[in-house]
Design a protein around this motif. Structure first.
Motif, PDB file in Angstrom:
ATOM      1  N   CYS A 435       6.285  38.334  52.518  1.00 15.31           N
ATOM      2  CA  CYS A 435       5.263  37.303  52.651  1.00 15.31           C
ATOM      3  C   CYS A 435       4.041  37.561  51.778  1.00 15.31           C
ATOM      4  N   GLY A 545      -0.747  30.973  52.427  1.00 16.53           N
ATOM      5  CA  GLY A 545       0.569  30.399  52.161  1.00 16.53           C
ATOM      6  C   GLY A 545       1.611  31.365  51.664  1.00 16.53           C
ATOM      7  N   ARG A 547       4.109  32.632  53.176  1.00 15.86           N
ATOM      8  CA  ARG A 547       5.460  32.344  53.665  1.00 15.86           C
ATOM      9  C   ARG A 547       6.159  31.256  52.845  1.00 15.86           C
ATOM     10  N   LYS A 548       5.398  30.473  52.088  1.00 11.94           N
ATOM     11  CA  LYS A 548       5.967  29.334  51.365  1.00 11.94           C
ATOM     12  C   LYS A 548       6.440  29.683  49.957  1.00 11.94           C
ATOM     13  N   GLN A 549       6.209  30.912  49.510  1.00  7.55           N
ATOM     14  CA  GLN A 549       6.584  31.262  48.135  1.00  7.55           C
ATOM     15  C   GLN A 549       8.088  31.496  48.024  1.00  7.55           C
ATOM     16  N   ASN A 550       8.613  31.252  46.842  1.00  4.89           N
ATOM     17  CA  ASN A 550      10.032  31.482  46.564  1.00  4.89           C
ATOM     18  C   ASN A 550      10.160  32.733  45.710  1.00  4.89           C
TER      19      ASN A 550
END
Length: 623
Positions: A435, A545, A547-550
């Motif tokens: 994360c 943010g 948790r939203k990363q790829n």
């Protein structure tokens, strides 16, 4: 035995032994410059073409940070504070296990040359440049301390000009680094670690003869309170206890073996993951042997000088001169042996300084030159050699700062803690926490560095009071002071007077934090730096943010990286394989396709597709 009335001096055979060590070290550099003259790539020069094997790399790992600081500083530390330093044996075990299972697999799989390439892959360019700048600062400062240590030994034992010795150390290291690259550094380390062992053994053997055996030395140490190994006092202000060494020491040395370029560069130069891991575990044996030798040498020091301490009786002016003085005292009748000891101290420094210079050049080329300047590989190779020369000169200049340090061991571990701790936290954040994002890592790094600098600078301005430092008693009851006034009438420039006066003036006023936060054991500097970076980094990442990363696969630790997981897969039914660690980053693989051991050609390699700005994997036998 007390202080001898006749102190030995360097003889012709001592100079011969010492000169031979220098000649052989330089010759190795010349050999690889000639032997590898057809290998012109920067990969060959900086990481040995990734063809190194486990045994020489393990010895090089041992030698790289077991420097003159170990030869001179550790026995002095044991002499003053007791054998508690031996608890580092447990710290080294923890460090090797964590580094081989957590950090090594990620770095080796990526196929990177500079450790800080990882930071750009995982976060962004800004984080990479911050990490690079911190490493350069840390390494140049550390190397200056290490260069100063053997120069002090030479000045004490032979009367050589102190700064002449400093310059000669830097010149010899820079020469064979520039000539032969990493291969010369590794094989010179192999030779030099043997010299270090020989130097310790000469002192230990003669001390046991002088003191009538091993049991007499242990008995003296016991009655003098030096066998204080099992001190479980949890007080973090104590300089050395079981907990400060286990917790603080583990984090400090993890910063060295886990993420420091000088060490990582060695095990990623191995030809396979198996050889890389084996180099770390074989290195552990070498660390234990050198640790035992240095701790027992400190007990020998105490046994011989328990009734007349050369330091408090002012025969010598700094504790780190104790070992050279002991050599003069007990080995004066053995031509060549004092030269062997000085060669061992000098060997430790050559190995460390050469490793540092080589790592500095590598990081500069990979992080500051290649991304921004278009050069042919041949020009990059010559640039690497020029950087070796530049950093060699810079480290010699910084060596003067080491004269401000009271204790070599404390100085080195403090430097690694203040700067190395936040760096360790930054890499751990990226590897262990999917994360974590660039914003969190940058904020965490700044907060961790500010905290350790605050504590570290405060500790220098307001030194710990003697009663808190817990130094053990030293006696001058049997000293012959008429001899002392004549025996060693030299001056040793251990501090710069103007700066010393300024520090003393500041220390005259002690704020509340001076006896609390600033008196924290220097062993904990790395711990607070690492944990603060991780805590702040995870918190800020979740708020911005994370948790939203790829994430690209392979940049964080996965279950496939862990040896225990491979063993689990080998012995357990397939339907239970997925119960173990799942980081949620790499695609899941069936356990049946994984080989529980590593061998040549069976490791993942990563190639960067710069045109599309993404990463692709190639799997050999495990896909």
């Amino acid at each position: 035995m007390g202080i001898s009335s006749i102190v030995g001096t360097f003889g012709i055979w001592d100079y011969v032994v010492f000169a031979l060590m220098l000649i052989i070290s330089a010759a190795i550099g010349i050999y690889y410059a000639i032997f590898d003259r057809g290998e012109k790539t920067t990969k060959d020069f900086l990481i040995g073409g990734r063809r190194m094997t486990a045994v020489p790399v393990s010895l090089s790992l041992t030698a790289s940070f077991m420097s003159a600081v170990t030869v001179l500083g550790t026995p002095s530390e044991v002499y003053r504070y007791g054998a508690m330093f031996g608890v580092f044996a447990f710290s080294f075990l923890l460090v090797v296990i964590v580094c081989s299972e957590v950090f090594l697999p990620v770095f080796y799989r990526l196929g990177i040359t500079s450790t800080y390439e990882y930071l750009e892959m995982r976060f962004n360019t800004v984080v990479r440049l911050c990490g690079t700048a911190m490493f350069i600062f840390l390494t140049v400062l550390y190397t200056g301390v290490v260069i100063y240590a053997p120069a002090l030994a030479l000045n004490q034992v032979t009367g050589f000009d102190l700064w002449g010795a400093v310059v000669s150390t830097g010149i010899v290291c820079t020469f064979y680094c520039t000539m032969g690259g990493l291969k010369a550094v590794v094989w010179t380390d192999v030779f030099q670690v043997g010299i270090m062992f020989a130097g310790f053994l000469s002192v230990i053997t003669r001390s046991m003869v002088v003191q009538n055996g091993f049991s007499a030395i242990i008995n003296d140490s016991y009655h003098g309170g030096r066998l204080n190994i099992w001190d479980f006092d949890p007080n973090p202000l104590r300089r050395q206890t079981f907990w400060t060494i286990i917790l603080g020491g583990t984090f400090t040395w993890m910063g060295v073996y886990g993420v420091n370029q000088a060490q990582v560069q060695r095990y990623i130069s191995c030809k396979s993951m198996f050889h890389a891991k084996m180099s770390l575990y074989l290195n552990l044996v070498g660390l234990w042997v050198i640790l035992f030798c240095s701790v027992f040498s400190g007990l020998c020091l105490y046994s011989i000088y328990k009734d007349c301490d050369p330091w408090t009786s002012q025969i010598i002016s700094a504790p780190d001169q104790l070992m050279p003085y002991l050599v003069l005292d007990i080995l004066r009748d053995y031509p060549g042996v004092p030269g062997l000891f000085v060669a061992s101290a000098y060997s430790g420094t050559l190995s460390t300084v050469s490793s540092s210079i080589n790592a500095l050049a590598t990081v500069t080329v990979e992080d500051l030159v290649k991304p921004y300047f278009k050069m042919s590989d041949r020009k990059l190779s010559w640039t690497s050699k020029g950087l070796n020369l530049l950093y060699g000169a810079l480290c010699i200049g910084v060596a003067g700062m080491a004269s401000l340090m009271d204790s070599l061991i404390q100085a080195v571990l403090s430097i690694f803690g203040v700067v190395g701790g936040p760096l360790l936290g930054l890499f751990a954040l990226g590897i262990l926490f999917p994360c974590a994002n660039a914003t969190g890592s940058l904020v965490g790094l700044v907060c961790g560095l500010c905290l350790t600098l605050w504590v570290g600078i405060g500790a220098q301005l307001y030194p710990q009071l003697p009663e808190k430092a817990m130094s053990l008693s030293l006696s001058t009851a049997n000293c012959n002071f008429s001899f002392i006034t004549q025996a060693f009438n030299k001056t040793f420039p251990t501090q710069l007077p103007l700066l010393t006066t300024a520090v003393q003036d500041l220390a005259a006023y002690r704020p509340y934090l001076a006896d609390n936060l600033y008196s924290l054991s220097f062993m904990y500097f790395s711990t607070i730096g690492t944990l603060s970076v991780m805590a702040v980094g995870v918190t800020v990442s979740l708020l911005t943010g994370g948790r939203k990363q790829n994430l690209v696969p392979g940049l964080t630790l996965t279950k496939e990286d862990l040896t225990f997981y491979h063993m689990y897969c080998f012995f357990k039914p397939k339907d239970r394989h997925e119960e173990l660690l799942d980081c949620g980053v790499n695609p899941k693989k069936a356990c049946g396709t994984l080989n529980p051991t590593f061998s040549d050609g069976e490791v993942d390699t990563m190639e960067e597709n710069t045109g599309k700005n993404n990463l692709t994997f190639s799997h050999d036998k495990r896909s």
